[in-house]
Scaffold this motif. Structure first.
Motif, PDB file in Angstrom:
ATOM      1  N   THR A   1      -0.152  -5.329   4.498  1.00 40.94           N
ATOM      2  CA  THR A   1       0.929  -4.689   3.927  1.00 40.94           C
ATOM      3  C   THR A   1       1.984  -5.045   5.141  1.00 40.94           C
ATOM      4  OG1 THR A   1       0.156  -2.846   2.399  1.00 40.94           O
ATOM      5  CG2 THR A   1       2.144  -2.454   3.898  1.00 40.94           C
TER       6      THR A   1
ATOM      7  N   ARG B   1      -0.009  15.587   8.514  1.00 38.90           N
ATOM      8  CA  ARG B   1      -0.711  15.689   7.242  1.00 38.90           C
ATOM      9  C   ARG B   1      -0.567  16.846   6.627  1.00 38.90           C
ATOM     10  NH1 ARG B   1      -7.203  15.703   9.146  1.00 38.90           N
ATOM     11  NH2 ARG B   1      -6.976  17.863  10.418  1.00 38.90           N
TER      12      ARG B   1
ATOM     13  N   SER C   1       0.602   3.354  -6.497  1.00 38.33           N
ATOM     14  CA  SER C   1       0.115   4.698  -6.723  1.00 38.33           C
ATOM     15  C   SER C   1      -1.161   4.911  -6.465  1.00 38.33           C
ATOM     16  CB  SER C   1       0.575   5.053  -8.045  1.00 38.33           C
ATOM     17  OG  SER C   1      -0.444   4.424  -9.049  1.00 38.33           O
ATOM     18  N   GLU C   2      -1.918   6.083  -6.366  1.00 38.09           N
ATOM     19  CA  GLU C   2      -3.314   6.367  -5.812  1.00 38.09           C
ATOM     20  C   GLU C   2      -3.695   5.951  -7.086  1.00 38.09           C
ATOM     21  OE1 GLU C   2      -6.208  10.010  -4.793  1.00 38.09           O
ATOM     22  OE2 GLU C   2      -4.118  10.238  -4.272  1.00 38.09           O
ATOM     23  N   ALA C   3      -3.739   6.095  -8.603  1.00 38.65           N
ATOM     24  CA  ALA C   3      -4.405   5.807  -9.428  1.00 38.65           C
ATOM     25  C   ALA C   3      -4.363   4.217  -9.588  1.00 38.65           C
ATOM     26  CB  ALA C   3      -3.842   6.313 -10.815  1.00 38.65           C
ATOM     27  N   THR C   4      -3.465   3.597  -9.427  1.00 43.62           N
ATOM     28  CA  THR C   4      -3.303   2.261  -9.531  1.00 43.62           C
ATOM     29  C   THR C   4      -4.408   1.603  -8.529  1.00 43.62           C
ATOM     30  OG1 THR C   4      -1.315   2.132 -10.531  1.00 43.62           O
ATOM     31  CG2 THR C   4      -1.825   0.058  -9.812  1.00 43.62           C
ATOM     32  N   HIS C   5      -4.125   2.129  -7.515  1.00 45.27           N
ATOM     33  CA  HIS C   5      -5.047   1.574  -6.181  1.00 45.27           C
ATOM     34  C   HIS C   5      -6.480   1.789  -6.541  1.00 45.27           C
ATOM     35  CE1 HIS C   5      -6.977   1.434  -2.195  1.00 45.27           C
ATOM     36  NE2 HIS C   5      -6.032   0.579  -1.880  1.00 45.27           N
ATOM     37  N   GLY C   6      -6.907   2.700  -7.156  1.00 43.37           N
ATOM     38  CA  GLY C   6      -8.219   2.993  -7.556  1.00 43.37           C
ATOM     39  C   GLY C   6      -8.527   2.103  -8.634  1.00 43.37           C
ATOM     40  N   HIS C   7      -7.734   1.572  -9.601  1.00 46.44           N
ATOM     41  CA  HIS C   7      -8.143   0.620 -10.495  1.00 46.44           C
ATOM     42  C   HIS C   7      -8.300  -0.679  -9.539  1.00 46.44           C
ATOM     43  CE1 HIS C   7      -7.248   2.986 -13.939  1.00 46.44           C
ATOM     44  NE2 HIS C   7      -6.031   3.304 -13.474  1.00 46.44           N
TER      45      HIS C   7
ATOM     46  N   ILE D   1       0.788  -1.255   0.047  1.00 48.56           N
ATOM     47  CA  ILE D   1       0.200  -0.027  -0.002  1.00 48.56           C
ATOM     48  C   ILE D   1       1.103   1.264  -0.181  1.00 48.56           C
ATOM     49  CG2 ILE D   1      -0.513   0.163   2.644  1.00 48.56           C
ATOM     50  CD1 ILE D   1      -3.193   0.900  -0.152  1.00 48.56           C
ATOM     51  N   TRP D   2       2.116   1.192   0.522  1.00 52.85           N
ATOM     52  CA  TRP D   2       2.902   2.292   0.581  1.00 52.85           C
ATOM     53  C   TRP D   2       3.668   2.576  -0.735  1.00 52.85           C
ATOM     54  CZ3 TRP D   2       4.292  -0.364   5.638  1.00 52.85           C
ATOM     55  CH2 TRP D   2       3.638  -0.045   6.564  1.00 52.85           C
TER      56      TRP D   2
END
Length: 136
Positions: free
Chosen positions: A87, A136, A54-60, A50-51
């Motif tokens: 993870t 953050r 990418s955010e885009a790939t995680h979305g897929h 998870i670290w």
């Protein structure tokens, strides 16, 4: 990544029982299923965890998890479903290629929750919140 078993499955160098796939992800039955229909969803591109993903790939991956859960619901009519990702070794990650487990559940099956918890004192939650919001 030629030594990664999931990369080899994605490339077709290792066999798998593919449930669904698209340009970004592959979903295949787990060879050691926790329940009937236990499916793994992996990105086509290698990301360790998870670290690293990418955010885009995680979305897929998340979209494919949703599709797989719906497919398993229609095909197998389970009573519920667990969506699980781990993870790191401390979290029981065994294959170091990001993946999500889609695990159909039945009332009375032999699977147990990953943890048993109790409510935390508000002061403890406030301390954790302060540490998280500070970065953050």
């Amino acid at each position: 990544m030629t030594t990664c078993v999931f990369c080899q499955i994605v490339s077709g160098r290792l066999p798998s029982h593919r449930v669904l796939e698209d340009d970004h992800t592959v979903a295949f039955l787990d060879i050691a299923p926790a329940s009937e229909g236990h499916t793994l969803v992996v990105p086509r591109e290698h990301a360790r965890d998870i670290w690293e993903i990418s955010e885009a790939t995680h979305g897929h991956v998340a979209r494919m998890v949703h599709r797989v859960a719906a497919l398993l619901n229609t095909a197998l009519a389970p009573d519920g479903v667990n969506i699980v990702h781990s993870t790191g070794e401390a979290a029981s990650q065994e294959v170091f290629h990001f993946h999500a487990h889609v695990v159909p559940r039945r009332h009375g099956d032999s699977l147990h929750p990953m943890w048993n918890s109790r409510p935390a004192p508000g002061q403890d939650l406030e301390q954790v919140l302060a540490r998280v919001t500070a970065v953050r």
